[in-house]
Design an enzyme around this catalytic site. Sequence first.
Site, PDB file in Angstrom:
ATOM      1  N   GLN A 178       2.137  -5.940  -3.187  1.00  0.00           N
ATOM      2  CA  GLN A 178       2.462  -5.984  -1.743  1.00  0.00           C
ATOM      3  C   GLN A 178       3.762  -5.211  -1.494  1.00  0.00           C
ATOM      4  O   GLN A 178       4.048  -4.287  -2.226  1.00  0.00           O
ATOM      5  CB  GLN A 178       2.540  -7.431  -1.220  1.00  0.00           C
ATOM      6  N   GLY A 235      -4.197  -4.536  -4.502  1.00  0.00           N
ATOM      7  CA  GLY A 235      -5.215  -3.588  -4.910  1.00  0.00           C
ATOM      8  C   GLY A 235      -4.521  -2.286  -5.236  1.00  0.00           C
ATOM      9  O   GLY A 235      -4.098  -1.564  -4.349  1.00  0.00           O
ATOM     10  N   HIS A 236      -4.339  -2.041  -6.519  1.00  0.00           N
ATOM     11  CA  HIS A 236      -3.671  -0.798  -6.918  1.00  0.00           C
ATOM     12  C   HIS A 236      -4.728   0.222  -7.304  1.00  0.00           C
ATOM     13  O   HIS A 236      -5.532  -0.005  -8.194  1.00  0.00           O
ATOM     14  CB  HIS A 236      -2.710  -1.061  -8.081  1.00  0.00           C
ATOM     15  N   LYS A 257       2.076   2.302  -5.055  1.00  0.00           N
ATOM     16  CA  LYS A 257       2.765   1.828  -6.261  1.00  0.00           C
ATOM     17  C   LYS A 257       1.921   2.042  -7.511  1.00  0.00           C
ATOM     18  O   LYS A 257       2.449   2.307  -8.582  1.00  0.00           O
ATOM     19  CB  LYS A 257       3.094   0.332  -6.144  1.00  0.00           C
ATOM     20  N   ASP A 317       0.815  -1.222   0.000  1.00  0.00           N
ATOM     21  CA  ASP A 317       0.000   0.000   0.000  1.00  0.00           C
ATOM     22  C   ASP A 317       0.846   1.269   0.000  1.00  0.00           C
ATOM     23  O   ASP A 317       0.449   2.287   0.562  1.00  0.00           O
ATOM     24  CB  ASP A 317      -0.955   0.029   1.213  1.00  0.00           C
TER      25      ASP A 317
END
Length: 434
Positions: free
Chosen positions: A221, A40-41, A16, A13
């Site tokens: 991650q 989750g981007h 990225k 988080d």
Amino acid sequence: MPCLVVVGAQWGDEGKGKVIDLLASKADVIVRFQGGSNAGHTLVIKGQKFIFHLIPSGILHKGKKCVIGNGVVVDPEVLVEELDSLRERGYPVGGDRLLLSEAAHLVLPYHKAIDRAREEKRGIGTTRRGIGPAYEDKVARVGIRVGDLLHEEILRSKLQRLLETRAPYTRDLLGEDIRVEDLFRDLLRYRERLRPFITNTSLFLARALKEGKRVLFEGAQGTLLDVDHGTYPYVTSSNTVAGGACCGAGIGPTQIDLVLGVAKAYTTRVGEGPFPTELTDQVGHYLRERGGEYGATTGRPRRCGWFDAVVVRHAIRVNDIGALALTKLDTLTGLDPIRICTSYLLDGEKVEEFPDGAELVARCRPIYEEMEGWREEIRGARSLDDLPRAARRYVERLEEILGVPFSIISVGAEREETILLRDPFEERAQGLLR
Ligand code: IMP
């Protein structure tokens, strides 16, 4: 021609998604190499929010090729959902844009059921997306791979073998067997949607690199969640470090020109596990609310704390990070003083290096350096000179402590809210770093 790997330098988080999105415009190919839909981007483009779990965030850039490499564990249900939602929002994706490795393993419904059941008993705070169980089957050599979808007889016999191997376990934990026939039918349905994308992505990448294409590897991650180099056992089940790009995409290590680490201007973590600079007070609350620190995949509130330079130095070493992107600097506006953890106190002794394993890290107490804060909003800053003096000092001090230059400083969620100091794709070429 530069081949760039972007990795998280903390517990995930780090922002990225935005960094990848900025760099994607300069790349020809964008590659995911590990993890799955636990990632989750989040991207905000012209006020529209996009969250990607599996498809590389580069997909929003016209003409770029996106690759899901062999190291990713692919939940076909999530992948098809993402493809559908992109199409609905005006970004249809065909086989000319997205390539899916035939050697990637599938996340099956039973993996998710196992993940959930284990979390309910005694968990570590996983995302419950079936990631751990899917990697377990891969390493146990009973996993189902994307390429198996194309051969019905092979698929059926592998599912049967999986059922037999896992029966003692699933009966005990789930109280039932894997439903091979249902699974077989569902997988054949997904096959029709996924068929145009399935290919040998390692071969595709070898050719792209040979042709001098710019390849961008998108880590998911963060380093501290790496199964080997993170706070084991409170980690994910893949190698999140830059070396994972080689195994997870099928390229050789000497192909990589630069590793860009992404670090938030403070620290966050979701799930269980030690976190030396965690703040459970008002300041932690301020960071969470101002920074919108809620999980992109699970919506869980993230634990927040001061910047931990011991963590980021560890990430610099195990990834060989040559340049950094600092994100969410704007979240710190309004805090005074601001603290940086420079070392730990472990059983009465000062330590500068990140200890191995969760048990030792849990005993570490942070040693802080204090910096002056600032009150001005900084989202409009486009160069270091636009920042208030205290913010500039904070950035410079971090660079000194970490010993690695910042290439990008992010001061807001939008693409434009960025200070671009150096183009990471040009770093090696210009000899700036080594
Ligand atoms: P899993 O990857 O779902 O098995 O979860 C293992 C650990 O990694 C948990 O602490 C999760 O919260 C954490 N985790 C997994 N993916 C992400 C991510 O994308 N960002 C932050 N934490 C993650």
